[in-house]
Write an enzyme that holds these catalytic residues in place. Structure first.
Site, mmCIF file in Angstrom:
data_model
loop_
_atom_site.group_PDB
_atom_site.id
_atom_site.type_symbol
_atom_site.label_atom_id
_atom_site.label_comp_id
_atom_site.label_asym_id
_atom_site.label_seq_id
_atom_site.Cartn_x
_atom_site.Cartn_y
_atom_site.Cartn_z
ATOM 1 N N HIS A 1 67.826 134.721 15.455
ATOM 2 C CA HIS A 1 69.075 134.789 15.461
ATOM 3 C C HIS A 1 69.411 133.228 15.229
ATOM 4 O O HIS A 1 68.733 132.254 15.209
ATOM 5 C CB HIS A 1 69.702 134.967 16.717
ATOM 6 C CG HIS A 1 69.298 134.319 18.014
ATOM 7 N ND1 HIS A 1 68.067 134.604 18.635
ATOM 8 C CD2 HIS A 1 69.229 132.897 18.364
ATOM 9 C CE1 HIS A 1 67.798 133.939 19.669
ATOM 10 N NE2 HIS A 1 68.525 132.680 19.437
ATOM 11 N N ASP B 1 60.517 132.189 19.205
ATOM 12 C CA ASP B 1 61.229 132.483 20.171
ATOM 13 C C ASP B 1 61.605 133.977 20.085
ATOM 14 O O ASP B 1 61.782 134.571 18.868
ATOM 15 C CB ASP B 1 62.787 131.745 19.928
ATOM 16 C CG ASP B 1 63.788 132.122 21.221
ATOM 17 O OD1 ASP B 1 63.509 131.594 22.339
ATOM 18 O OD2 ASP B 1 64.851 132.453 20.731
ATOM 19 N N GLU C 1 57.085 134.124 22.516
ATOM 20 C CA GLU C 1 57.896 134.470 23.760
ATOM 21 C C GLU C 1 58.402 135.929 24.011
ATOM 22 O O GLU C 1 59.543 136.299 23.236
ATOM 23 C CB GLU C 1 59.258 133.415 23.839
ATOM 24 C CG GLU C 1 59.867 133.706 25.211
ATOM 25 C CD GLU C 1 61.294 134.130 25.032
ATOM 26 O OE1 GLU C 1 62.063 134.421 26.143
ATOM 27 O OE2 GLU C 1 61.851 134.210 23.866
ATOM 28 N N ASP D 1 63.489 128.503 31.127
ATOM 29 C CA ASP D 1 64.040 129.499 31.194
ATOM 30 C C ASP D 1 64.072 130.239 32.644
ATOM 31 O O ASP D 1 64.824 131.064 33.132
ATOM 32 C CB ASP D 1 63.484 130.748 30.388
ATOM 33 C CG ASP D 1 63.908 130.701 29.009
ATOM 34 O OD1 ASP D 1 65.136 130.115 28.661
ATOM 35 O OD2 ASP D 1 63.282 130.733 27.956
HETATM 36 C C1 NOJ Z 1 64.392 132.383 24.626
HETATM 37 C C2 NOJ Z 1 64.476 130.876 25.054
HETATM 38 O O1 NOJ Z 1 63.227 130.516 25.669
HETATM 39 C C3 NOJ Z 1 65.717 130.852 25.742
HETATM 40 O O2 NOJ Z 1 65.775 129.595 26.324
HETATM 41 C C4 NOJ Z 1 66.753 130.924 24.639
HETATM 42 O O3 NOJ Z 1 67.975 130.813 25.129
HETATM 43 C C5 NOJ Z 1 66.783 132.438 24.306
HETATM 44 N N1 NOJ Z 1 65.613 132.698 23.689
HETATM 45 C C6 NOJ Z 1 67.764 132.597 23.130
HETATM 46 O O4 NOJ Z 1 67.137 131.845 21.801
#
Ligand code: NOJ
Ligand code: CA
Ligand code: CA
Length: 722
Positions: free
Chosen positions: A144, A240, A268, A339
């Site tokens: 995104h 990401d 991730e 996160d």
């Molecule tokens: C996962 C990332 O680690 C997080 O920090 C981020 O806000 C979201 N993806 C969206 O990019």
């Protein structure tokens, strides 16, 4: 002569710097959030800057210059890779009450965020890090751009030239006839409203403008953006939100990056639980293409050591979890991250710091590459809150702590003991408070013992030579005699006993990357390789580019096979290694949308086909337009067939005895029940778009307001008349 010089110069510019690539399993990653690390240049701090560091949603000044200036500190921890948060140019507005200090709201994938510096600063970081034997991994965000409904409304730039924003893009969006997805540069299907199936990948994650990676322009743009980092010398990427993209597109994207260098790419995949759900199945499937952050493992460790829980249960859960992966040692272990709540912010126990030390040591000795979140070594926490954004306080530098000593000691041991890097994993003993596991790679061994209960003496079976062994962390002794280990375990203690015996036969520990197509370079890590020999991939000899006793760099040959996985074997002298596995792709692959007109079919459908890319079953999604579809990298210009199956992720697949045929000559392959006549076959075209570079218009809000105003005036006039 001139031409030759020009050629050499061009090659130097095209080829990423040599030597930047090392076997990742032998290293430790240090994760940095650039804005929160160190302010090396105060002239780039504004706008949205908070010098008091109290508003966690504004920029705090950290930048690439600051990070580069602190490399000696990072190197002092013994780590060999740095994962930097995204550094691409982010939106220049606040959105949802926050500035994009975190870097996940990109507006230009070809530029560097001005708060963080320039491409020159980035390349200097890479060069300076390399001088300290550290390589740089960059966080990249291809799922995104920025928020669709706030800030810059998904405004996207191509190296400074405006491309589109979410609203303009809506005007040109059409419904893809095969997927039923409304799409253009972005998907236009609202926010993710159910965390499975089509919405998971084709709707906006938390309101972020979701890319349509199958749009050829988007595909090239995101690839070109990533290649700018490859050409700047990064050794890998943290990708990401991989859960929200088509795996087949990611596979094809990675292959294009790997064609430049043997990168280390990990994803991730956000999933807190290792329970056998469809979601976990997807994670597992993804991990066969690229490693992932072990988020479920982190959750289990924090629960067991930060709160309460049985080490025996933990040992079983983790053994099950690691057994899912082809390359468990390439997965990534971490304790804290940007996160999740930092361990020390979460564990409210008197002995929280002791438990933190144990948890750190555990993440560094389990199968997988350890990731240390900035400030773990200095017990960094926030007094203002717990989770995002309070898990991102300004860095406090202190490398003289016990945590720093643990990190350094185990990072150094990892460089010399291959059982940490490549070893297997076997629980020797576990109860509620004690866990002992052994890891072995050839003649390198580890015996890890932890005790979160009261002090005790324990005798455990251990097939090591008689003698006394020293723990790497505390120097405590362990006597082994007659196949038994005699241990004295203190309360809240962690021991790492180790042996580094000589390895005289070739033994492969890892292949980087473990997905490859012909011509690609892969790095084989292991021991006992001697000084020369042969490498066979799928039985075909590979061209050797460099060879030493622990690392071999080869070029993947073309192999006529329809298998997904090929054996990699190292031969030296008269001896041959056990095979390692390589996920093989035919080459010349394009990301293709495979669609089946299936109005007469129901249930969960899968395909398995006659190409290495299709040799493992792939699940299909069911569209609203009467098609089943998936995305896969497929070799351009190739005819193939697939068999249809019905079933669910963890069950047996039932063959439907239906064969379908396709020919790859475009990004859409509609399967038919007749073999294609290759010369005349033309696949239906993807809905395409032309990017018109228009003048930059800030956002649609003024237009909306004007329209509302006009409507209001019209209403008043109409009422007055009536
Ligand atoms: C996962 C990332 O680690 C997080 O920090 C981020 O806000 C979201 N993806 C969206 O990019
Ligand atoms: Ca700064
Ligand atoms: Ca997506």
């Amino acid at each position: 002569m001139r031409a030759a010089l020009a050629m050499i110069l061009m090659l130097l510019l095209i080829l990423p710097p040599a030597g930047a690539h090392a076997v990742p399993e032998r290293g430790v990653i240090y994760q940095v959030m650039v804005d929160r690390f160190y302010d090396g240049n105060q002239s780039n701090n504004e706008p949205f800057y908070d010098p008091t560091h109290t508003n966690y949603r504004l920029y705090w000044g950290g930048d690439l210059e600051g990070l580069t200036g602190r490399l000696d500190y990072i190197a002092s921890l013994g780590v060999s890779m740095i994962w930097v948060s995204p550094v691409n140019d982010n939106i220049n507005k606040m959105a949802h009450g926050s500035a994009p200090y975190h870097g996940y709201w990109t507006r230009d994938y070809k530029r560097i965020e001005e708060h963080f510096g320039t491409w020159e600063d980035f390349r200097r970081l890479v060069k300076e890090a390399e001088k300290r034997d550290i390589c740089v991994i960059v966080d990249y965000v291809p799922n995104h751009a920025g928020p669709a409904m706030d800030g810059e409304f998904g405004a996207l730039y191509d190296n400074g030239t405006f491309v589109t924003d979410y609203y303009r893009d809506t005007k040109n969006a059409t419904v893809n006839p095969y997927t039923g997805i409304r799409e253009n540069v972005y998907h236009h299907n609202g926010n993710i409203f159910t965390w499975e199936g089509i919405p998971l990948k084709y709707a906006n994650l938390f309101g972020l403008a979701d890319f349509n990676q199958l749009n050829p322009w988007v595909d090239s743009y995101l690839t070109e953006g990533a290649l700018l980092f490859v050409n700047s010398g990064v050794c890998g990427f943290r990708i990401d939100a991989v859960k929200h993209m088509e795996l087949g597109w990611l596979e094809s994207f990675y292959l294009r990056l790997y064609s430049k260098a043997p990168l280390f790419i990990y994803g991730e995949y956000y999933s807190l639980s290792p329970e056998k759900t469809d979601d976990l199945y997807e994670l597992y499937r993804y991990s066969n293409v690229s490693p992932v952050l072990n988020i479920p493992v982190r959750e289990d460790i924090v629960r067991t050591l930060g709160f309460v829980g049985s080490l025996e249960t933990l040992s079983r859960t983790l053994e099950d979890y690691y057994s899912l992966f082809v390359y468990p040692n390439k997965q990534l272990n971490f304790l804290d991250s940007h996160d999740l709540v930092r361990f020390l912010n979460e564990a409210k126990r008197d002995d929280a710091v002791e438990r933190f030390h144990m948890a750190l040591a555990l993440t560094m000795t389990l199968p997988g590459i350890p990731v240390i979140y900035y400030g773990d070594e200095s017990y960094l926490v926030s007094g203002d809150g717990k989770g995002d954004p309070y898990n991102r306080p300004m860095m406090v530098f202190n490398n003289t702590t016990e945590a720093a000593r643990i990190i350094r000691t185990l990072a150094e041991l990892r460089k010399t003991n291959d059982a940490l890097a490549f070893g297997d994993f076997r629980t020797v003993y576990a109860n509620y408070s004690v866990w002992a596991f052994e890891r072995t790679f050839g003649n390198h061994r580890l015996f890890v013992v932890m005790n979160k209960g009261s002090q005790r003496n324990l005798t455990l079976p251990l097939d090591w030579e008689d003698g006394t062994y020293r723990d790497a962390l505390t120097g405590a002794g362990m006597r082994v005699s007659g196949g038994k280990a005699f241990l004295e375990l203190l309360h809240n203690s962690f021991y790492v006993f180790h042996v580094e015996g000589e390895q005289n036969e070739p033994l492969i520990g890892s292949v980087t990357p473990y997905t490859a197509e012909p011509g690609q370079r892969i790095l084989i890590g292991g021991a006992g390789f001697g000084s020369s020999g042969r490498v066979l991939i799928g039985g075909v000899e590979a061209r050797v580019l460099s060879w030493n006793s622990t690392e071999i760099l080869v070029e993947v040959p073309e192999v006529k096979a329809q298998r997904a996985w090929l054996d990699v074997v190292v031969e030296t002298g008269e001896k041959a290694s056990e095979p390692a596995k390589l996920r093989y792709y035919s080459g010349n692959d394009v990301p293709a949308l495979i669609a089946i007109n299936a109005t007469n079919l129901t249930g969960g459908l899968w395909i398995k086909g006659s190409l290495p890319e299709l040799a493992e079953p792939r699940p299909l999604l069911r569209s609203s337009t009467g098609y089943y579809f998936t995305v896969a990298p497929l070799p351009n210009g190739t005819a193939f067939s697939v068999e249809l199956y019905r079933g669910s992720s963890w069950g047996e697949l039932e063959p439907l005895n239906v064969t379908l045929y396709g020919f790859v000559n475009s990004t859409v392959v509609v399967l038919r029940d007749e073999p294609p006549i290759v010369e005349t076959e033309t696949a239906p075209a993807m809905p395409t778009m032309t990017i018109v570079h228009g003048p930059i218009e800030e956002n649609p809000l003024p237009y909306l307001l004007a329209a509302l105003l006009l409507l209001g005036v019209a209403l008043i006039i109409w009422k007055k008349r009536g």
